[in-house]
Motif scaffolding. Sequence first.
Motif, PDB file in Angstrom:
ATOM      1  N   LEU A   1     120.554  10.397  32.558  1.00  0.00           N
ATOM      2  CA  LEU A   1     121.296  11.073  33.624  1.00  0.00           C
ATOM      3  C   LEU A   1     120.478  12.196  34.237  1.00  0.00           C
ATOM      4  CD1 LEU A   1     124.895  11.390  32.134  1.00  0.00           C
ATOM      5  CD2 LEU A   1     124.303  10.296  34.298  1.00  0.00           C
ATOM      6  N   SER A   2     119.866  13.025  33.388  1.00  0.00           N
ATOM      7  CA  SER A   2     119.129  14.171  33.934  1.00  0.00           C
ATOM      8  C   SER A   2     117.896  13.701  34.710  1.00  0.00           C
ATOM      9  CB  SER A   2     118.756  15.162  32.827  1.00  0.00           C
ATOM     10  OG  SER A   2     117.837  14.592  31.930  1.00  0.00           O
ATOM     11  N   ASP A   3     117.244  12.642  34.225  1.00  0.00           N
ATOM     12  CA  ASP A   3     116.096  12.096  34.968  1.00  0.00           C
ATOM     13  C   ASP A   3     116.527  11.582  36.346  1.00  0.00           C
ATOM     14  OD1 ASP A   3     114.356  12.653  32.943  1.00  0.00           O
ATOM     15  OD2 ASP A   3     114.155  10.591  32.211  1.00  0.00           O
ATOM     16  N   TRP A   4     117.663  10.925  36.373  1.00  0.00           N
ATOM     17  CA  TRP A   4     118.168  10.362  37.635  1.00  0.00           C
ATOM     18  C   TRP A   4     118.449  11.485  38.625  1.00  0.00           C
ATOM     19  CZ3 TRP A   4     121.697   9.306  41.449  1.00  0.00           C
ATOM     20  CH2 TRP A   4     121.762   8.008  41.966  1.00  0.00           C
ATOM     21  N   TYR A   5     119.107  12.535  38.127  1.00  0.00           N
ATOM     22  CA  TYR A   5     119.415  13.678  38.998  1.00  0.00           C
ATOM     23  C   TYR A   5     118.134  14.341  39.507  1.00  0.00           C
ATOM     24  CZ  TYR A   5     120.950  18.218  40.650  1.00  0.00           C
ATOM     25  OH  TYR A   5     121.136  19.324  41.421  1.00  0.00           O
ATOM     26  N   GLU A   6     117.159  14.487  38.617  1.00  0.00           N
ATOM     27  CA  GLU A   6     115.916  15.135  39.052  1.00  0.00           C
ATOM     28  C   GLU A   6     115.172  14.289  40.077  1.00  0.00           C
ATOM     29  OE1 GLU A   6     114.227  18.327  37.015  1.00  0.00           O
ATOM     30  OE2 GLU A   6     114.487  17.341  35.072  1.00  0.00           O
ATOM     31  N   ALA A   7     115.230  12.958  39.923  1.00  0.00           N
ATOM     32  CA  ALA A   7     114.602  12.083  40.923  1.00  0.00           C
ATOM     33  C   ALA A   7     115.324  12.231  42.261  1.00  0.00           C
ATOM     34  CB  ALA A   7     114.643  10.634  40.447  1.00  0.00           C
ATOM     35  N   LEU A   8     116.637  12.357  42.186  1.00  0.00           N
ATOM     36  CA  LEU A   8     117.460  12.515  43.397  1.00  0.00           C
ATOM     37  C   LEU A   8     117.101  13.785  44.161  1.00  0.00           C
ATOM     38  CD1 LEU A   8     120.017  12.020  45.186  1.00  0.00           C
ATOM     39  CD2 LEU A   8     121.383  12.946  43.313  1.00  0.00           C
ATOM     40  N   VAL A   9     117.066  14.921  43.470  1.00  0.00           N
ATOM     41  CA  VAL A   9     116.814  16.173  44.203  1.00  0.00           C
ATOM     42  C   VAL A   9     115.332  16.342  44.552  1.00  0.00           C
ATOM     43  CG1 VAL A   9     118.836  17.438  43.427  1.00  0.00           C
ATOM     44  CG2 VAL A   9     116.765  17.522  42.048  1.00  0.00           C
ATOM     45  N   ALA A  10     114.455  15.627  43.836  1.00  0.00           N
ATOM     46  CA  ALA A  10     113.037  15.691  44.212  1.00  0.00           C
ATOM     47  C   ALA A  10     112.839  15.018  45.569  1.00  0.00           C
ATOM     48  CB  ALA A  10     112.177  15.014  43.150  1.00  0.00           C
ATOM     49  N   ALA A  11     113.520  13.891  45.786  1.00  0.00           N
ATOM     50  CA  ALA A  11     113.361  13.156  47.048  1.00  0.00           C
ATOM     51  C   ALA A  11     114.243  13.727  48.151  1.00  0.00           C
ATOM     52  CB  ALA A  11     113.686  11.681  46.813  1.00  0.00           C
TER      53      ALA A  11
END
Length: 477
Positions: A325-335
């Motif tokens: 979950l945290s990886d997914w969120y970080e990928a989301l806000v990075a892009a």
Amino acid sequence: MNWEVVIGLEVHCQINTKTKAFCGCSTAFGSEPNTQTCPVCLGMPGQLPVLNTLAVDKTILTGLAIGAQINLESKFDRKNYFYPDLPKGYQITQFTVPLVEHGYIDITTKDRGDRRIGITRIHMEEDAGKSMHEGLDAVSHIDLNRSGIPLMEIVSEPDMRSSDEAIAYLKNLHQVIRFLGVSGADMEKGQFRCDANVSVRHPGDEFGTRTEMKNMNSFRFIKQAIDYEVMRQIEVIEDGGEVVQESRLWDSVKNESRSMRSKEEANDYRYFPEPDLPPLRVSQLEVDNIKAGMPELPHQLRARFETEFGLSAYDADVLTQTRELSDWYEALVAAHPADPKRCANWMANELLGRLKELNKNIEDSPVSPNQFGELMDRMGDNTISGKIAKDVLDAMLESGKSADAIIDEKGLKQVSDTGAIDAMILEIMAANQGQVDAYRGGKDKLFGFFVGQVMKASKGKANPGMVNQRLKELLKG
Ligand code: ADP
Ligand code: MG
Ligand code: ZN
């Protein structure tokens, strides 16, 4: 009468090394019975164990993550008992000096707020085989694939005071272990299982006599078993009886526990130092190196999400439940860095809710972080309203198409053009002259009625902020 509950937990956690603790056999789950064995894990006489050092490293990493002391010299002992799933007749474990001592896990519960639960020790040991009874008539089979898989036994202090605290402790511990990547910790596969020690007393008294519920592998059953045992013990004492120290087995079908063996019939394990293994020595340098490789832990990640992205404690908690979950969120806000709070909010509430209905984890989300980010951006630049965005998200999950494609296809672009909005408002006003007069006569509450009518006329596509603003102007007359 006023009773206080006392709980201490022992967790057996399989360490996810490729090979077993003392031989080279595979630890893979679910293979044909007895295909992953050798003379060492079958307990043949004269075989010598060789310690898997990766299992040691993973236990040290776990110890460091719970703030514990790492004993640079520990030792292995033999715990002798007879059981069909234990071909050697003894288990190699650490009895007198464990590898890890004096750690803790912090928990928060509604009743008592923030508490620190002590961890007495983590010692290394080996798993036993498995007896199989299901579907067999009058015989049992033994599968020794599990025999010799490395385990950590994590023993807590008797610091918990309710089943809620016990579950909070177990969930936090489970989460830490998953984040460290030291175990699959899949409870259904028996990779993370719990013995619960329970007693009751009057506050201020000495600890009462405890009973132990063995080998439970579901948070729900553990809570039920503890609650049942607390009631049983209170009843025994209030009826003038005494609790006897014993091991009990939780029957999750009948929702009751029954006695397995009392302390009098308990095994005398005749522990003695394991003669086939030297003392376990690790250097401070090795410990420091393991510490340097420590990944970010759930509580650190939570704190960072709150400060770096301004998330609420609730959203930060939801999005750090698993590393995935945290990886997914970080990928989301990075892009899509424009609005991390909106991203978090929508991910936690809208996306995860829908995935749950689809019975999917975030790893299997049909919508990628980048696609989800595009949807967030279309709200940010006022192309669509939040209400429309929910419909677009539904369509994205169903079709796998991008937000833009769906907005185009269905003509969902928000109307933000003053001319078009004014025209709609004037039409609504003309059709509801009575309400217009009443509003102008002081019935302010009617404002909501007009907003609703305009939004309906626009099929939800009118920009709500502009509708509000233009309505105020035009209704003034
Ligand atoms: P054993 O080796 O017989 O299981 P331990 O002393 O290692 O005994 O204790 C096992 C667990 O029981 C620990 O988690 C400990 O915190 C817990 N415990 C000890 N005394 C009590 C008690 N009176 N009530 C509840 N839990 C207890
Ligand atoms: Mg015990
Ligand atoms: Zn083997």
